[in-house]
Design a protein around this motif. Sequence first.
Motif, PDB file in Angstrom:
ATOM      1  N   TYR A 194      -3.601  -7.612  -0.046  1.00 53.87           N
ATOM      2  CA  TYR A 194      -4.315  -6.334   0.014  1.00 53.87           C
ATOM      3  C   TYR A 194      -3.418  -5.273  -0.596  1.00 53.87           C
TER       4      TYR A 194
ATOM      5  N   GLU B 263     -12.109  -0.390  -3.359  1.00 55.69           N
ATOM      6  CA  GLU B 263     -12.437   1.040  -3.420  1.00 55.69           C
ATOM      7  C   GLU B 263     -12.116   1.514  -4.825  1.00 55.69           C
TER       8      GLU B 263
ATOM      9  N   LEU C 250      -4.419   4.127  -0.836  1.00 59.94           N
ATOM     10  CA  LEU C 250      -5.073   4.986   0.159  1.00 59.94           C
ATOM     11  C   LEU C 250      -4.584   4.763   1.586  1.00 59.94           C
ATOM     12  N   SER C 251      -3.582   3.902   1.762  1.00 59.02           N
ATOM     13  CA  SER C 251      -3.033   3.666   3.101  1.00 59.02           C
ATOM     14  C   SER C 251      -1.547   3.981   3.103  1.00 59.02           C
ATOM     15  N   ASN C 252      -1.024   4.211   4.292  1.00 63.34           N
ATOM     16  CA  ASN C 252       0.403   4.464   4.439  1.00 63.34           C
ATOM     17  C   ASN C 252       1.222   3.332   3.806  1.00 63.34           C
ATOM     18  N   THR C 253       2.445   3.664   3.413  1.00 66.63           N
ATOM     19  CA  THR C 253       3.320   2.697   2.761  1.00 66.63           C
ATOM     20  C   THR C 253       3.484   1.433   3.594  1.00 66.63           C
ATOM     21  N   SER C 254       3.229   0.291   2.962  1.00 67.35           N
ATOM     22  CA  SER C 254       3.521  -1.006   3.584  1.00 67.35           C
ATOM     23  C   SER C 254       3.829  -1.979   2.467  1.00 67.35           C
TER      24      SER C 254
ATOM     25  N   ARG D 211       0.140   5.746   0.275  1.00 66.18           N
ATOM     26  CA  ARG D 211      -0.881   6.771   0.306  1.00 66.18           C
ATOM     27  C   ARG D 211      -0.579   7.793  -0.787  1.00 66.18           C
TER      28      ARG D 211
ATOM     29  N   THR E 133       0.855  -1.183   0.000  1.00 67.24           N
ATOM     30  CA  THR E 133       0.000   0.000   0.000  1.00 67.24           C
ATOM     31  C   THR E 133       0.891   1.234   0.000  1.00 67.24           C
TER      32      THR E 133
END
Lengths: 361, 361
Positions: free
Chosen positions: A240, A215, A244-248, A163, A161
Motif C-alpha cells: 500500500y 485514490e 495521503l497518510s502519515n509517514t510509514s 502525507r 506512505t
Amino acid sequence: MAQTPKIRFGFIGCAAIGRRVSRAVALAPNAVLHAVGSRSIDKARAFAAANGFPAAAKVYGSYEAVLDDPEVDAVYLPLPTSLHVRWAVLAASKKKHVLLEKPVALNVAEFDEIIAACESNGVQLMDGTMWMHHPRTLKMKEFLSDVNRFGQLRSIHSNFTFRASANFLENNIRVKPDLDALGALGDAGWYCLRAILWAANYELPKTVIASRNPERNQVGVILACGATLYWEDGKAATFYCSFLSNTSTDITALGTKGTLHVHDFVLPYEEKETSFYAATESGVDEAVTKWVPQPSKRIIETDIPQEALMVNELSRLVADIKFKKAKPEQKWPTISRKTQLVVDAVKTSIDRGFEPVQIQE
Amino acid sequence: MAQTPKIRFGFIGCAAIGRRVSRAVALAPNAVLHAVGSRSIDKARAFAAANGFPAAAKVYGSYEAVLDDPEVDAVYLPLPTSLHVRWAVLAASKKKHVLLEKPVALNVAEFDEIIAACESNGVQLMDGTMWMHHPRTLKMKEFLSDVNRFGQLRSIHSNFTFRASANFLENNIRVKPDLDALGALGDAGWYCLRAILWAANYELPKTVIASRNPERNQVGVILACGATLYWEDGKAATFYCSFLSNTSTDITALGTKGTLHVHDFVLPYEEKETSFYAATESGVDEAVTKWVPQPSKRIIETDIPQEALMVNELSRLVADIKFKKAKPEQKWPTISRKTQLVVDAVKTSIDRGFEPVQIQE
C-alpha cells in the motif's frame, strides 16, 4: 599504492532530493561534486552554494553543458520521470554513468531504451533507491536467507506512505500527469515493490492484481494504491502506498520459521544506529500470557549514511570501469528493471479494471 | 454493602484453551470455577485437578449434566465450531449465559440461530476474543479515535499466523472439515478481521475480495488465506492468516495524521506490561537521515491478564442480569456477528473463485 582518483559527479537539475544526494557525494570517500546544471544558471549557482559544492565546481545554465563537460564521470538525474528517457539516453551517449532517480521510467519500454543506451555505451546505470545500500539491508537479507532462522518466505507486506502538503498536492511534479504519470505508485510504491522483490530474492511474481480503490487527483494521477502479488510457489505479497497518510515505511516478512519487522526501511529513524526485529520459532505459553522466545531487536550501526553508501557503490563500479576496464555491474539495472516490470503490472491492472496481470520477463 | 455473589462457570469439554480460561475464571474477582463436563468423567476429573478447580467443583461425565446443574450461571464452550450451534442453543434454552470460543459459528445463519436462542432466553452471549478486553486495546482505540493525533483511517493491515506442528496439522480439530470447516480463516483470520473491524469502528466493509492463493490441506480445509476489504469512503484493509508461518500478530493502521503499530495484539509478549507504537505527523529531515518526530512507544500495564478481564466483563454483565434485572449487553454479540459476516464473505469469495462479495448486514 597510488590512490584512485575520485569519481566526478555532475547534477542535472536542482530538485529538492538533490540536497540529500549532494551531501552523499560529499561524504562518499571516492566521489566529488564536480558540476551542476540547471535551465537557470542562477538557480544552479544557488544550489551549488547551498549544497557544499567546492569552489572549483562548475556551474552551468543548461543540462547539456553538464553532459558536455569532459571531466564529468557520472551524472545524477533527479528530473521528472517523463524526462528520464531523453536525458538518461543522452547522458549515456556522452559516456556518462547514470544515477537515476526512481521511478526509472514511465514504463518498461522506456526503461529498455535507457538500459540499451547504457549498455551500448558501456556506462553503469543505478537507480536512486538508497536503502538498498544500508548495511542493515544486508543484515536483514542474511536473516531472510537463513533456513534455520527464517525458513521459507510465505508472505510479505510493505507500505510506504507520507502525507503530502497542500502545496505538494497542488504543485509537485509527482502529481502532474505530464511529468510523473505514475504518481504515488512510481514514487512511494516503487520502494514497496522493491522491498517485496528484495525479500523474494528478486523472483518476479507471476500475477499482480491491483486493489480496487486507488485514490486519484482531479487529473487522474494516483495518490494512493495497492496490490496483491502472487508467486507460483504459493507465496503472496501485499503493498500500500499513499501521499495521503502519515509517514510509514514498513516491511513485514513472514517465513515458516521466522518473522521480520522493520518500520523505517526507506529512511532510518536515525542515521548512525538502526534496527529491525527478528523472531525465530516464536511460541506462546499455554497458560500465562507470554511469548517464548520474543522477537529480538537487532542493532546495526553505520558511520556513513545510506545515500553516501549508494554514491560510494556507484563510484566504485565507475572507477572499476574507468581505471580497470571492468564491465558495468548487471545487478543494479536488473533489479531496477524488475521493479519497473511490477510497477507496470500494477498500473496495467488498475487501467484494466483490477484484472489479474501476468508478468513476463 | 453486601458483596455480589460470584458468577459460577461450567466448562463444556476439556479443550486445551480451557487451561487458559480456567486460570482466567480463577483470577477474575467476580467469577468462580463451578463445574466441568466431558464425555469422559475421567477426563473431566483430570482437567479439574490440573486446572485449579476448587475441591467443591462439580465434575460431570456429560455436557448435558453441566447444563442441567441449576447452580451454573454461565458456560464456557470451547467445542469444535460445528458443534457450537447445538450446544450454545441448548445452553441458552437452559438459561445459561454463554462464553463461546471463536469462530462463533460456521456461518452467519448458524450465528443467528445462536443469538436468537440467547435473546429469547435473556442470556448474555460473548465470544472468546480475549484481546478485546485488554486495557491496551482501549488505549489504542483512543489513539485511533483522536482526529488530532491519528486523523482519518485510510488503511489497515493485520496478520495472525502461527506454525502448527505436524501433529496439529494431522489431528487438530481446526484442520478437520467436519469439525472446523473454516480452518485458519475461522481461527487466526477471525482475529485479523476483528482487528480490522475494531479499527474501522465496526463499520462493515462494502466489498471483500479473497486473495487467490489460499493454502488447503488434502481434505480442503484452509491452512492460509487472505483478503482485501473495501469501504465506501475509500479506505481499505488487507489481512493474512496462516497455520504455516512463524507466530505473528500484527495490526498496522494508517491514518491521515498518525500511524499505529502493534505486533502482539492477540496475545501480548508479556502479561503485565504491554506496548504499542503511535506516531503523529511524522516527518523526515530533508538533509540528514532522521525522522522528526519518531514514533513513540506507549506502555500499558495491567495486573489482571486479558482473559481474566474477559471473564470479569462477562461476569459483570451476567451479575447485572441476574441480580439487577438488566438486559444482555448488545455490543458483544453485535461485533461478534459482524466478524462472522466478514469471515463468511471471505469464505464465499474463495468459494466463488475470488470474486468480489458484497456485504449486507
